[in-house]
Structures are given as structure tokens and as C-alpha cells.
Design a protein around this motif. Structure first.
Motif: not given
Length: 391
Positions: A50, A52, A54, A73, A99, A103
Motif C-alpha cells: 500500500d 506509491t 518513485k 510493482k 504512504n 516513507s
């Protein structure tokens, strides 16, 4: 009971603990080394999916290119694939997962090794045999003469010792050489001494090392003495004076040298590990000497020594010297500082602490030696043609 089933259904497959804390890495990215043209993949795993994601390259957001980069992913696993790796793909890559609770980041270095950018001969015997059979293309020249010059401690005398060791079949140390780690800054060579290579028609001349010009050439060999040497005006065993140059009025000055008295190839010796620290005074002296040699048509090559001290890859395996980026960078730097084309610069390693013959070291030295032999022979051949036209 119905409420319990409802919650089980809603949160099925979710990591409840991860919802209450920031993401952490279970496995981090690992450094990778690949050859040019290979694909490379960086991968890691977090404690939750859960998040994101980068990716950054060298501190900047990675600009993905279609057909070049592929970011994936898969649950808690994350990966970056780079196709057909090139030199500009070499960098430090960072992944950041985030999340609402926090991070985490981890990084890895991708190193892209060069392909073999110059061919290294793998066997010494063919080169040794060819040099033993070599014939000079000028009947007036008994031996090809090479003059070594460069800064103090560059390894000029050690080059002679290395080549004599190869052709004489044992470790040769009669050409006195200073400890390569010396920091005295004073030349170990004092005379214009001639060194033969076995019974071959090749001889080296060693001169005092070039030093800084802090006192108007008051230290080290004088540039005008080196110029007189390759013009053939200085006799064997002449003892250099730091304060007084060899001049025409000197009793030992050779007024009308024959082609056999002249230097047939000028060899600049540069220490790879000290190149960036060489003073501008010494570099200017070397450029001035090269300019004078160019006026006379004398070929000029560079032996770049101490290569094992600037590259771990080369130190571990000399056979990979022409795959080394660091050696390639040093050759380019040397080319820029001296004004010599890169194909005239030859990295070499001298015998230092070895007590047994090393074929890889020998091949590197022989390849460089062969090139100066052919360059010198072209010079005396051209001189012979000019003399015939004059006659």
C-alpha cells in the motif's frame, strides 16, 4: 457474527500492522555491475504493497523511456529494468516508497563496464620473436635509440629494467631506479647513460627527471639538455649539471652528429596516479620538449606507468586493462595535458615487488615497446630516403 464476517471480507489480504506504520524495506536494492549492452534489473521488497513508488537517477526523478526502462510493482516487490545498458546509464538509483504513515528509501549503484576498447596481445612469445628478428631499415643505423623523459619518480629507469628482464630471462635491476613510493622529489638518475636490451639493436637513454621550475630551471634536468640529447650533441655518460647546460663550447659537445648519434623516438613517461597533481611547470617543459622534437620529425609516444595504482580492476587482473574506465579516463586526461593523441599513449606496469615473470605484465610492456620500435624505424627509414635525395 455477521459484523465479524463483514470486517474479515473488507480487510482480507491487507497487512493491518502496515496500515499503522510507515513502509520499511525487507530487502533493499543491491549494487550491480554489467557490461555495455547488457540488461540490468534492480529489485527490492517492502513490508507493504500500500505505497506509491518513485524512482530517481543521480538525485533526479527518473525519466522513463519506452523500450529502455520498465518499472514494475508486483505486490510488495518493486523493480526497475534497464535495457541495453550504456555509459550514461551508470549512476546511483534510488527508490522511494510512501504512504500516509511515512516513507522509506534505498539506493544502489549501477556500474557499466566498457567493452574492450583496445586489444591486448595475450601471448608474449610472438612479440619477443618478432623483435628478436627485427631489422633496421637504414644501413647507417646500428641501433634504434629511445630517449625516456618525464617527472621525477615516473618510472623511467623501471621501464628499462622491465624490458631487460623480459629479454634477458631474469629480474634485472642494474639500471638503478628509485623507490616508486619516494616523495623526495629528487631525480635518482644523474648521467646520460646508455642501456642496451639484450643483444637486440635497441638502446634506451635515461635522463634526470623533470622538476618544478621554481628557480628558473635550477632543479632537475634542463629542457635544453634534453633537446641537445635527441639532436645527438650529448655523449654517452655525460653527467648532467642542474646549473650549467651542455653548450657548443663544451669539450664533449658533439658538433656534427650522425644519424646513429641522434635519438630516433622520444618516449614521455607519465605516472597515472600522479597525473592530476603534476605541476604546470613540468607539463610545460614536456610540451616544449615535444614541440622541439616535432620540428625535427622525431616520433613521440607516451608510456603511462603505475596503472595498477589508479584502477582496482587493473590491479586485480592486468588482462582487463583495456576494459577499465579509469584507465581510459587517465589516457584522455594525459592526451589533453600533453597534446598527444590517445593512440600514442600506452598504459604499462613495471616490475616492482614481483620476483617472478608475469606474462600479462610482459605483454603490456612488449606491446608498447613494439610500437616505439616501429615508430623509430619509420623515422630512420625516412631519414635514409632524405639523405639519398640530397646525395
Amino acid at each position: 457474527m455477521a459484523y465479524i464476517r463483514l470486517f474479515e471480507h473488507l480487510f482480507k489480504g491487507l497487512d493491518l500492522q502496515a496500515l499503522n506504520q510507515g513502509p520499511e524495506f525487507v530487502y533493499v536494492l543491491a549494487d550491480k555491475t554489467v557490461e555495455t549492452g547488457q540488461d540490468v534489473t534492480l529489485s527490492c521488497e517492502a513490508n507493504t504493497s500500500d505505497v506509491t513508488v518513485k524512482w530517481e537517477k543521480a538525485g533526479h526523478r527518473l525519466q522513463c523511456v519506452e523500450g529502455k526502462h520498465r518499472v514494475e510493482k508486483n505486490g510488495k516487490r518493486f523493480s526497475l529494468e534497464i535495457k541495453n545498458a550504456k555509459q550514461d546509464d551508470e549512476a546511483n538509483y534510488t527508490i522511494t516508497v510512501e504512504n500516509s504513515s511515512g516513507s522509506a528509501s534505498c539506493s544502489a549503484m549501477i556500474t557499466v563496464e566498457l567493452g574492450e576498447w583496445r586489444i591486448l596481445e595475450k601471448e608474449q612469445e610472438p612479440m619477443i620473436t618478432a623483435l628478436k628478428k627485427f631489422k633496421i631499415n637504414n644501413e647507417d643505423v646500428r641501433e634504434l635509440r629511445f630517449l625516456l623523459h618525464g617527472p621525477v619518480g615516473a618510472g623511467k629507469s623501471s621501464i628499462i629494467n622491465t624490458l631487460k628482464s623480459i629479454f634477458e630471462g631474469h629480474q634485472f635491476i642494474n639500471c638503478l631506479a628509485a623507490n616508486s613510493d619516494t616523495t623526495s622529489g629528487t631525480s635518482f638518475t644523474t648521467k646520460y647513460e646508455k642501456y642496451s636490451i639484450g643483444s637486440l639493436p635497441f638502446v634506451f637513454y635515461d635522463v634526470m627527471g623533470l622538476e618544478g621550475d621554481e628557480e628558473k630551471q635550477a632543479r632537475g634536468v634542463r629542457t635544453d639538455d634534453i633537446i641537445n640529447a635527441f639532436k645527438g650533441h650529448i655523449p654517452d655518460n655525460y653527467k648532467f649539471r642542474e646549473d650549467i647546460p651542455m653548450i657548443e663550447e663544451h669539450r664533449d659537445y658533439i658538433i656534427s652528429p650522425a644519424i646513429n648519434n641522434k635519438i630516433h623516438c622520444l618516449v614521455s613517461v607519465i605516472p597515472a596516479d600522479r597525473l592530476s597533481m603534476m605541476s604546470e611547470e613540468v607539463l610545460k617543459k614536456m610540451r616544449d620538449i615535444r614541440a622541439e622534437a616535432s620540428k625535427l620529425g622525431i616520433p613521440q609516444l607516451v608510456f603511462m606507468t603505475r596503472v595498477d595504482r589508479v584502477c582496482e580492476l587493473t590491479n586485480e587482473d592486468l588482462r582487463k586493462i583495456y576494459q577499465s574506465k579509469k584507465i581510459r579516463e587517465k589516457i584522455t586526461m594525459c592526451s589533453n595535458k600533453l597534446g598527444v593523441t590517445e593512440n600514442c599513449i600506452f598504459p604499462v606496469k613495471n616490475y616492482h615487488n614481483e620476483i617472478r615473470s608475469n606474462e600479462e605484465l610482459n605483454c603490456l610492456a612488449l606491446q608498447a615497446f613494439t610500437q616505439i620500435v616501429y615508430s623509430a624505424n619509420d623515422f630512420v627509414k625516412k631519414w635514409s630516403s632524405i639523405q639519398k635525395v640530397v646525395e
